[in-house]
Design a protein around this motif. Structure first.
Motif, PDB file in Angstrom:
ATOM      1  N   SER A   1       0.825  -1.210   0.000  1.00  0.00           N
ATOM      2  CA  SER A   1       0.000   0.000   0.000  1.00  0.00           C
ATOM      3  C   SER A   1       0.858   1.257   0.000  1.00  0.00           C
ATOM      4  CB  SER A   1      -0.941  -0.002   1.208  1.00  0.00           C
ATOM      5  OG  SER A   1      -0.253   0.210   2.421  1.00  0.00           O
ATOM      6  N   LEU A   2       2.065   1.151   0.528  1.00  0.00           N
ATOM      7  CA  LEU A   2       3.012   2.265   0.483  1.00  0.00           C
ATOM      8  C   LEU A   2       3.329   2.629  -0.962  1.00  0.00           C
ATOM      9  CD1 LEU A   2       5.197   4.096   1.849  1.00  0.00           C
ATOM     10  CD2 LEU A   2       6.703   2.128   1.749  1.00  0.00           C
ATOM     11  N   VAL A   3       3.646   1.623  -1.758  1.00  0.00           N
ATOM     12  CA  VAL A   3       3.979   1.851  -3.173  1.00  0.00           C
ATOM     13  C   VAL A   3       2.762   2.373  -3.927  1.00  0.00           C
ATOM     14  CG1 VAL A   3       4.752   0.750  -5.306  1.00  0.00           C
ATOM     15  CG2 VAL A   3       5.754   0.063  -3.113  1.00  0.00           C
ATOM     16  N   SER A   4       1.606   1.733  -3.718  1.00  0.00           N
ATOM     17  CA  SER A   4       0.412   2.142  -4.459  1.00  0.00           C
ATOM     18  C   SER A   4      -0.084   3.510  -4.006  1.00  0.00           C
ATOM     19  CB  SER A   4      -0.696   1.096  -4.284  1.00  0.00           C
ATOM     20  OG  SER A   4      -1.084   0.975  -2.934  1.00  0.00           O
ATOM     21  N   GLY A   5       0.118   3.849  -2.725  1.00  0.00           N
ATOM     22  CA  GLY A   5      -0.270   5.171  -2.254  1.00  0.00           C
ATOM     23  C   GLY A   5       0.542   6.261  -2.914  1.00  0.00           C
ATOM     24  N   PHE A   6       1.827   6.033  -3.074  1.00  0.00           N
ATOM     25  CA  PHE A   6       2.661   7.016  -3.760  1.00  0.00           C
ATOM     26  C   PHE A   6       2.238   7.127  -5.222  1.00  0.00           C
ATOM     27  CE2 PHE A   6       6.421   8.473  -6.063  1.00  0.00           C
ATOM     28  CZ  PHE A   6       6.748   9.602  -5.321  1.00  0.00           C
ATOM     29  N   LEU A   7       1.931   5.995  -5.840  1.00  0.00           N
ATOM     30  CA  LEU A   7       1.442   6.012  -7.220  1.00  0.00           C
ATOM     31  C   LEU A   7       0.132   6.782  -7.310  1.00  0.00           C
ATOM     32  CD1 LEU A   7       1.516   5.024 -10.177  1.00  0.00           C
ATOM     33  CD2 LEU A   7       0.363   2.935  -9.408  1.00  0.00           C
TER      34      LEU A   7
ATOM     35  N   GLY B   1      -3.825  -5.011  -0.069  1.00  0.00           N
ATOM     36  CA  GLY B   1      -3.144  -3.835   0.448  1.00  0.00           C
ATOM     37  C   GLY B   1      -2.787  -2.852  -0.647  1.00  0.00           C
ATOM     38  N   GLY B   2      -2.385  -3.364  -1.807  1.00  0.00           N
ATOM     39  CA  GLY B   2      -2.050  -2.496  -2.923  1.00  0.00           C
ATOM     40  C   GLY B   2      -3.250  -1.717  -3.431  1.00  0.00           C
ATOM     41  N   PHE B   3      -4.365  -2.393  -3.611  1.00  0.00           N
ATOM     42  CA  PHE B   3      -5.572  -1.704  -4.080  1.00  0.00           C
ATOM     43  C   PHE B   3      -6.094  -0.719  -3.036  1.00  0.00           C
ATOM     44  CE2 PHE B   3      -6.000  -5.367  -7.077  1.00  0.00           C
ATOM     45  CZ  PHE B   3      -6.145  -4.628  -8.248  1.00  0.00           C
ATOM     46  N   TRP B   4      -6.024  -1.114  -1.755  1.00  0.00           N
ATOM     47  CA  TRP B   4      -6.486  -0.210  -0.699  1.00  0.00           C
ATOM     48  C   TRP B   4      -5.614   1.043  -0.628  1.00  0.00           C
ATOM     49  CZ3 TRP B   4      -3.959   1.321   3.844  1.00  0.00           C
ATOM     50  CH2 TRP B   4      -4.760   2.048   4.738  1.00  0.00           C
ATOM     51  N   GLY B   5      -4.306   0.883  -0.734  1.00  0.00           N
ATOM     52  CA  GLY B   5      -3.399   2.023  -0.639  1.00  0.00           C
ATOM     53  C   GLY B   5      -3.583   3.035  -1.742  1.00  0.00           C
ATOM     54  N   LEU B   6      -4.059   2.594  -2.889  1.00  0.00           N
ATOM     55  CA  LEU B   6      -4.282   3.498  -4.017  1.00  0.00           C
ATOM     56  C   LEU B   6      -5.274   4.600  -3.663  1.00  0.00           C
ATOM     57  CD1 LEU B   6      -3.482   3.691  -7.076  1.00  0.00           C
ATOM     58  CD2 LEU B   6      -5.585   2.435  -7.564  1.00  0.00           C
TER      59      LEU B   6
END
Length: 417
Positions: A260-266, A314-319
């Motif tokens: 989610s850290l990576v996807s949030g930055f994206l 986590g990736g989709f949520w972080g976006l």
């Protein structure tokens, strides 16, 4: 330029520390020495309630304290006071005489942390133009994922290699030794802000008149419900339902939040490039992906499928994360941004606070080990975000971030919601 970004990085670290603090109890409820000491061994509802009371205190403080901080203290002094109080409450927690005292301290700790994200949003609004707010929002919000990802294995190590008292004492020291100096050195207030401040009542009323408040508020509730529910029960799920080792639990529980850290930055990077009418797009894509992945995890038989599903969820949520403060910064008049986000974040935390307890009830109803019902609640929360995201795409709002506060309370530029 460098000074304002130094403040953003400092806010990232402070948010990180706060989330290490929050996941402490998630690991502690897996430790029998801790649960025996407070008489909650085997009581899923009471274990979930330790997270809920924290979030209730957090939500009340975010709603009512933020206008006071915005009108009287500003971002810098408000942050300093908050972090100092975190340190005190965390230091006192291991000396609680019983479950009731610990519960009160958890509620007070939540109250101390309540204004954090509103103060962070105020800082970004003071130092960055609306069209460039996506990246600082994303970077400072990275502390959510980093703190949760680092906190779960760190607390696991402290609890199982030392004891549960040590985790509280280490966190109290972290707040005081790292958080307070960062604020003193790098978080600067905006010059002349004091002359622009309005009264508490006017500030709160201005925040409550923010256009599209209702759908943004529902998104915040659903997003936080996923965060609090998953972080509260993930260690127990992996240890007690899936029978992961301590090492594997620490690694797997942290990986969704690293993703989610990576996807949030994206997400923050994309927000600065999307037209305003599409700012809610991350809610639609992120919520749909998260819900599907959570349902896969709930029905999975393979540990590999569980791990991969959690990471992708986590990736989709972080976006979705950076889109919430960015929308508030676009929708709210500039002078009410901090309090508008305080309303959103405060009510969001108050309502989502009950997700850990609701999940505990659902798990207990299925024999104490059937986590599938709890995960279904997480998927349901994401369905709410999906509906609201679609609504915000259909009904975009004009940018009010440069609009001055009205002189009369009846002069609001747009109705709520």
């Amino acid at each position: 330029m460098k000074a304002r970004w130094a403040g953003v990085i400092s806010l990232l670290v402070i948010v990180l520390i706060s989330y290490v603090d929050r996941v402490n109890v998630s690991v502690l409820i897996t430790d029998e020495a801790f649960t025996d000491h407070f008489g909650i061994t085997g009581d899923r509802v009471a274990q979930g309630a330790l997270s809920t009371v924290f979030l209730v205190g957090y939500g009340i403080a975010a709603f009512f304290l933020t206008p006071l901080y915005e009108t009287r203290l500003g971002a810098r002094r408000g942050l300093f006071l908050s972090v100092a109080l975190w340190s005190v409450m965390t230091l006192l927690s291991p000396y609680a005489l019983g479950a009731l005292t610990l519960t009160v301290l958890r509620a007070l700790l939540g109250g101390a942390e309540g204004p954090l994200f509103s103060l962070k949003t105020m800082y970004v609004r003071e130092h960055f133009a609306p069209h460039e707010a996506g990246r600082p929002n994303a970077v400072s919000s990275m502390g959510v994922s980093l703190g949760t990802a680092a906190g779960l294995p760190l607390i696991t190590y402290l609890v199982y290699h030392y004891d549960w008292h040590t985790s509280f004492l280490a966190l109290a020291a972290l707040n005081a030794v790292v958080g307070l100096p960062l604020i003193a050195l790098f978080v600067r207030g905006r010059g002349g802000a004091a002359r622009e401040r309005t009264g508490f009542g006017t500030t709160l009323k201005g925040a409550l008149r923010m256009p599209r408040l209702a759908p943004i508020l529902l998104v915040e509730i659903a997003t936080l419900a996923y965060l609090w529910g998953s972080s509260a029960w993930l260690p127990s799920f992996l240890l007690q339902e899936r029978h992961f080792s301590l090492t594997a639990m620490g690694a797997v529980s942290s990986m969704p939040f690293l993703m989610s850290l990576v996807s949030g930055f994206l997400g923050g990077f994309l927000l600065d490039r999307l037209p305003r009418r599409l700012l809610a797009l991350p809610f639609v894509v992120g919520s749909a992906g998260t819900a599907v992945c959570v349902l896969v995890v709930a029905g999975a038989h393979s540990d590999v499928t569980v791990a991969v599903g959690l990471i992708l969820a986590g990736g989709f949520w972080g976006l979705q994360g950076p889109a919430i403060p960015t929308l508030v910064q676009h929708c709210a008049p500039a002078r009410f941004v901090g309090s508008a986000y305080g309303v959103v974040n405060g009510v969001g935390n108050l309502v989502s606070a009950f997700m850990p307890t609701l999940m505990g009830v659902a798990i207990a109803a299925s024999g104490g080990h059937g986590f599938g019902a709890g995960f279904a609640l997480l998927a349901g929360a994401q369905a709410v975000t999906l509906v609201c995201g679609v609504w915000l795409l259909v009904r975009p709002v004009r940018d009010l971030s440069t609009v001055a506060a009205p002189e009369r309370s009846g002069a609001a530029s747009s109705p709520v919601g």
